[in-house]
Enzyme design. Structure first.
Site, PDB file in Angstrom:
ATOM      1  N   TYR A 155       6.957  -8.397   8.790  1.00  0.00           N
ATOM      2  CA  TYR A 155       6.642  -6.968   8.862  1.00  0.00           C
ATOM      3  C   TYR A 155       6.933  -6.434  10.260  1.00  0.00           C
ATOM      4  O   TYR A 155       6.858  -7.181  11.248  1.00  0.00           O
ATOM      5  CB  TYR A 155       5.148  -6.723   8.593  1.00  0.00           C
ATOM      6  CG  TYR A 155       4.652  -7.150   7.243  1.00  0.00           C
ATOM      7  CD1 TYR A 155       4.580  -6.248   6.183  1.00  0.00           C
ATOM      8  CD2 TYR A 155       4.199  -8.454   7.029  1.00  0.00           C
ATOM      9  CE1 TYR A 155       4.095  -6.639   4.938  1.00  0.00           C
ATOM     10  CE2 TYR A 155       3.714  -8.850   5.790  1.00  0.00           C
ATOM     11  CZ  TYR A 155       3.669  -7.939   4.746  1.00  0.00           C
ATOM     12  OH  TYR A 155       3.191  -8.343   3.530  1.00  0.00           O
TER      13      TYR A 155
ATOM     14  N   ASP B 295      -6.972   1.178   8.927  1.00  0.00           N
ATOM     15  CA  ASP B 295      -5.675   1.859   9.007  1.00  0.00           C
ATOM     16  C   ASP B 295      -5.921   3.361   9.173  1.00  0.00           C
ATOM     17  O   ASP B 295      -7.072   3.822   9.251  1.00  0.00           O
ATOM     18  CB  ASP B 295      -4.791   1.552   7.793  1.00  0.00           C
ATOM     19  CG  ASP B 295      -5.378   2.022   6.466  1.00  0.00           C
ATOM     20  OD1 ASP B 295      -6.186   2.976   6.463  1.00  0.00           O
ATOM     21  OD2 ASP B 295      -5.032   1.430   5.426  1.00  0.00           O
TER      22      ASP B 295
ATOM     23  N   ASP C 135       0.832  -1.193   0.000  1.00  0.00           N
ATOM     24  CA  ASP C 135       0.000   0.000   0.000  1.00  0.00           C
ATOM     25  C   ASP C 135       0.869   1.246   0.000  1.00  0.00           C
ATOM     26  O   ASP C 135       1.999   1.221   0.504  1.00  0.00           O
ATOM     27  CB  ASP C 135      -0.887   0.022   1.247  1.00  0.00           C
ATOM     28  CG  ASP C 135      -1.976  -1.038   1.210  1.00  0.00           C
ATOM     29  OD1 ASP C 135      -2.279  -1.532   0.113  1.00  0.00           O
ATOM     30  OD2 ASP C 135      -2.509  -1.369   2.293  1.00  0.00           O
TER      31      ASP C 135
ATOM     32  N   ARG D 278      -3.403  -5.150   8.520  1.00  0.00           N
ATOM     33  CA  ARG D 278      -4.482  -4.262   8.953  1.00  0.00           C
ATOM     34  C   ARG D 278      -5.574  -5.051   9.672  1.00  0.00           C
ATOM     35  O   ARG D 278      -6.158  -4.572  10.654  1.00  0.00           O
ATOM     36  CB  ARG D 278      -5.099  -3.558   7.743  1.00  0.00           C
ATOM     37  CG  ARG D 278      -4.292  -2.399   7.209  1.00  0.00           C
ATOM     38  CD  ARG D 278      -4.931  -1.832   5.962  1.00  0.00           C
ATOM     39  NE  ARG D 278      -4.931  -2.796   4.874  1.00  0.00           N
ATOM     40  CZ  ARG D 278      -5.655  -2.670   3.767  1.00  0.00           C
ATOM     41  NH1 ARG D 278      -6.474  -1.645   3.630  1.00  0.00           N
ATOM     42  NH2 ARG D 278      -5.580  -3.566   2.818  1.00  0.00           N
TER      43      ARG D 278
END
Length: 298
Positions: A68, A82, A40, A181
């Protein structure tokens, strides 16, 4: 001729994966550039590109596990799970203050392992031929089905109170298709105070790490490229070929295997000169090519 290879980039915030591909096409002087999984615009970190014939490796990179680091804000839920979405609800500061580290670890434990995860409504999953995020932006209500994913690690690194919220720094190792998310949303829901993602950085894709990635603004593509044979060696078990086997595979012929049954799945077939001939699988009693690479691939 533009060299073939895999390029590791550290995508900055605000860039789309398409932006990164477009810039790399200009830098490399070729249209044949693809990526192995989007990030993203809000996210930063490792974006893997394939150039020329190495785009054939991208299919196999997309499905590998990923790592991550992220910031999750507890005490607030949003329409997109988010920071880019509108706030749906805000918990009372007293409720946020009442959450303990033990509470957080307990819910993280529930969200670790083989789980069923409902993707975020603004994901790129198609619903009746149209991306879910496009339907949401058009004002539609989208309900996605839960799908199996594996979260191998969900670690709490630190906590920081911020203006009535609680920010968590976390590290996640997960299977392809896991939405960080959604983990932020589900952690907040499990604690009863809501949660959403405010920062995301991809640090690893399979064997490739962001510490080895180039800066998108300054990368020298020619020198940063990982040769296809080196990339394949990192991704797959290796079968070392003799010269005749390399020729035979290049012509689409099957080659006999040594004694014993090799491991299942793709293997990297490497010629005596170090060139990647292709990816092969053991079928019945012989190796069969599943992806060939041009003989002129550097």
């Amino acid at each position: 001729m533009t060299s073939s290879g895999i390029l590791l980039l550290d995508k900055p915030q605000g860039w789309t994966s398409h932006d990164a591909v477009a810039r790399t096409r200009r830098l490399a002087g070729t249209r044949k550039v693809g990526h192995a999984g989007t990030l993203d615009p809000m996210a930063t970190g490792l974006l893997i590109l394939g150039i020329e014939s190495s785009t054939r490796l991208l299919t196999y990179i997309v499905g590998v596990d990923k790592e991550y680091t992220a910031t999750i804000r507890l005490g607030s839920s949003t329409t997109t799970d988010d920071a880019e979405g509108d706030e749906l609800g805000k918990a009372r500061p007293a409720a946020v203050d009442a959450v303990t580290a033990a509470d957080i670890h307990r819910v993280m434990g529930i969200l670790t392992g083989a789980i069923e995860q409902v993707p975020s409504a603004v994901s790129a999953i198609k619903v009746d031929g149209k991306r879910a995020y496009a339907r949401v932006r058009a004002g539609e209500t989208v309900e996605l089905k839960a799908r199996p994913v594996t979260v191998s690690a969900f670690d709490l690194l630190s906590t920081t109170p911020v203006d009535g919220y609680l920010d968590l720094e976390v590290r996640v190792e997960c299977s392809s298709g896991t939405y960080i998310r959604a983990l932020a949303r589900d952690l907040g829901m499990g604690l009863g105070i809501g949660g959403h993602l405010t920062a995301l950085r991809r640090t690893r894709v399979g064997p490739f790490r962001v510490t080895d990635a180039g800066d998108l603004e300054t990368v020298d593509v020619a020198t940063a490229l990982i040769p296809p044979a080196d990339a394949a060696r990192a991704l797959f078990p290796v079968v070392e070929l003799d010269e005749q086997q390399a020729v035979d595979l290049g012509h689409g012929k099957r080659i006999n295997a040594d004694a014993g049954t090799p491991a299942s799945g793709p293997h990297a077939a490497i010629a005596p000169d170090g060139r990647l001939v292709g990816l092969i699988e053991f079928r019945g009693v012989a190796w069969k090519s599943i992806v060939n690479f041009p003989t002129d691939t550097p």
